[in-house]
Enzyme design. Structure first.
Site, PDB file in Angstrom:
ATOM      1  N   HIS A  51       3.008 -21.282  36.648  1.00  0.00           N
ATOM      2  CA  HIS A  51       4.313 -20.624  36.763  1.00  0.00           C
ATOM      3  C   HIS A  51       4.858 -20.634  38.186  1.00  0.00           C
ATOM      4  O   HIS A  51       6.064 -20.407  38.381  1.00  0.00           O
ATOM      5  CB  HIS A  51       4.237 -19.176  36.279  1.00  0.00           C
ATOM      6  CG  HIS A  51       3.947 -19.025  34.826  1.00  0.00           C
ATOM      7  ND1 HIS A  51       4.666 -19.677  33.848  1.00  0.00           N
ATOM      8  CD2 HIS A  51       3.001 -18.296  34.163  1.00  0.00           C
ATOM      9  CE1 HIS A  51       4.177 -19.364  32.659  1.00  0.00           C
ATOM     10  NE2 HIS A  51       3.172 -18.534  32.822  1.00  0.00           N
TER      11      HIS A  51
ATOM     12  N   ASP B  11      -1.018 -24.380  27.500  1.00  0.00           N
ATOM     13  CA  ASP B  11      -0.941 -22.921  27.604  1.00  0.00           C
ATOM     14  C   ASP B  11       0.168 -22.418  26.685  1.00  0.00           C
ATOM     15  O   ASP B  11       1.159 -23.114  26.443  1.00  0.00           O
ATOM     16  CB  ASP B  11      -0.643 -22.541  29.054  1.00  0.00           C
ATOM     17  CG  ASP B  11      -0.807 -21.058  29.337  1.00  0.00           C
ATOM     18  OD1 ASP B  11      -1.828 -20.674  29.920  1.00  0.00           O
ATOM     19  OD2 ASP B  11       0.107 -20.273  28.976  1.00  0.00           O
TER      20      ASP B  11
ATOM     21  N   HIS C 219       2.314 -20.239  27.270  1.00  0.00           N
ATOM     22  CA  HIS C 219       3.532 -20.021  28.045  1.00  0.00           C
ATOM     23  C   HIS C 219       3.958 -21.329  28.720  1.00  0.00           C
ATOM     24  O   HIS C 219       3.113 -22.103  29.168  1.00  0.00           O
ATOM     25  CB  HIS C 219       3.307 -18.953  29.121  1.00  0.00           C
ATOM     26  CG  HIS C 219       2.860 -17.634  28.585  1.00  0.00           C
ATOM     27  ND1 HIS C 219       1.528 -17.295  28.464  1.00  0.00           N
ATOM     28  CD2 HIS C 219       3.574 -16.574  28.131  1.00  0.00           C
ATOM     29  CE1 HIS C 219       1.437 -16.069  27.959  1.00  0.00           C
ATOM     30  NE2 HIS C 219       2.657 -15.624  27.735  1.00  0.00           N
TER      31      HIS C 219
END
Length: 305
Positions: free
Chosen positions: A122, A159, A161
């Site tokens: 991220h 993942d 996300h």
């Protein structure tokens, strides 16, 4: 097969009750030692160098993360915090990927798994977010590109996300291609199929409750053929196991066997186009039992000749 880790990665303490706790890495290490008592080549991950970080991150972010910290908890955003040991943990997590790239490119082995934390996918070029401080997989990819002159690096992210930071860093870099499945409606609320970058980004949003069939179909019918067509010289994996049915952070409802299947498919592609070279880095996974199971299944698949 190589496994890179470092004790400093256990010294990142995001705060009481935070899902990204040191216990995550402890269960992964314990499970790997128990499952493969004599079969893994354990390596100490070095710290990343400033120049390696600076390929993908702004100086201001690097200096902010590395500044000395006296307070017990430094809050970067509502999800992302730092303790006094976090900077060293982040340095060794990013350094693991660089060392793993060296190892597979110099033929110490063809596969490496980086059992590190904090996760990274991220983090953008200028912002730490979503539990992530430095973008470990991006640091590794940029190093492989610049140090070894690779022109086709595939970054695979399963993942639950979306790896918004990884995509943002490479979306205009045709020498790297980003492939991801992730659950819709979750942080960071990015990763639609319309996001194509320079034609090197492929996202598939999966609805909650998708389960094994939709997950495997998305990869088998769409993403895996595209990865194969890209003919990667090196395959990098953001290995997040928070899509598991027992994980409290999402509702994708995957099983351990799904991660084993996809890992084996990625090894198959790597053998066809990249000399079998795969570097995998731990991302999410917040049910400790599921995380341990999936990590073992993932490494077992990576170990296959």
């Amino acid at each position: 097969m190589l496994v890179f880790t470092h004790p400093a990665c256990l010294d990142h303490h995001p705060g009481p009750g935070h899902p990204e706790s040191p216990a995550r890495l402890r269960v992964v290490l314990d499970a790997l030692h128990a499952a493969f008592p004599d079969a893994l080549d354990w390596r100490i991950a070095p710290p990343a160098r400033f120049g390696d970080l600076a390929r993908v991150h702004e100086r201001e972010l690097i200096e902010s993360i590395l500044q000395p910290q006296s307070e017990a908890l430094r809050i970067l955003d509502m999800d992302t915090t730092m303790s006094p040991g976090s900077a060293q943990a982040a340095l060794h997590a990013a350094g693991a990927g660089v060392a793993a790239v060296d190892a597979v490119m110099l033929k110490a082995d063809t596969r490496a798994f980086c059992a590190v934390r904090p996760p990274g996918h991220h983090a953008t070029h200028d912002t730490a977010m979503g539990f992530c401080l430095f973008n470990n997989i991006a640091v590794a990819a940029a190093y492989a590109r610049d140090h070894y002159g690779l022109e086709r690096i595939a970054i695979v992210d399963f993942d639950v996300h979306h790896g918004n930071g990884t995509q943002a860093i490479f979306e205009h870099e045709p020498r790297a291609a980003y492939f991801s499945t992730h659950q819709s409606g979750l942080f960071p609320y990015t990763g639609t199929m319309r996001e194509r970058g320079a034609g090197n980004v492929c996202n598939i949003l999966l609805p909650p409750g998708s389960g094994s069939f939709r997950f495997r179909n998305a990869w088998a019918e769409d993403l895996l053929p595209q990865i194969g067509a890209f003919q990667p010289q090196l395959l990098l994996v953001s290995a997040g196991f928070d899509g598991h049915m027992r994980d409290p952070q999402a509702d994708l409802m995957l099983e351990t066997a799904d991660f084993a299947w996809l890992s084996a498919e990625l090894v198959r592609i790597a053998r066809q186009h990249g000399g079998g070279r795969v570097v995998s880095m731990l991302e999410g996974g917040y049910d400790l039992d599921a995380l341990a199971e999936c990590s073992v299944a993932h490494v077992q698949a990576l170990r296959r000749p």
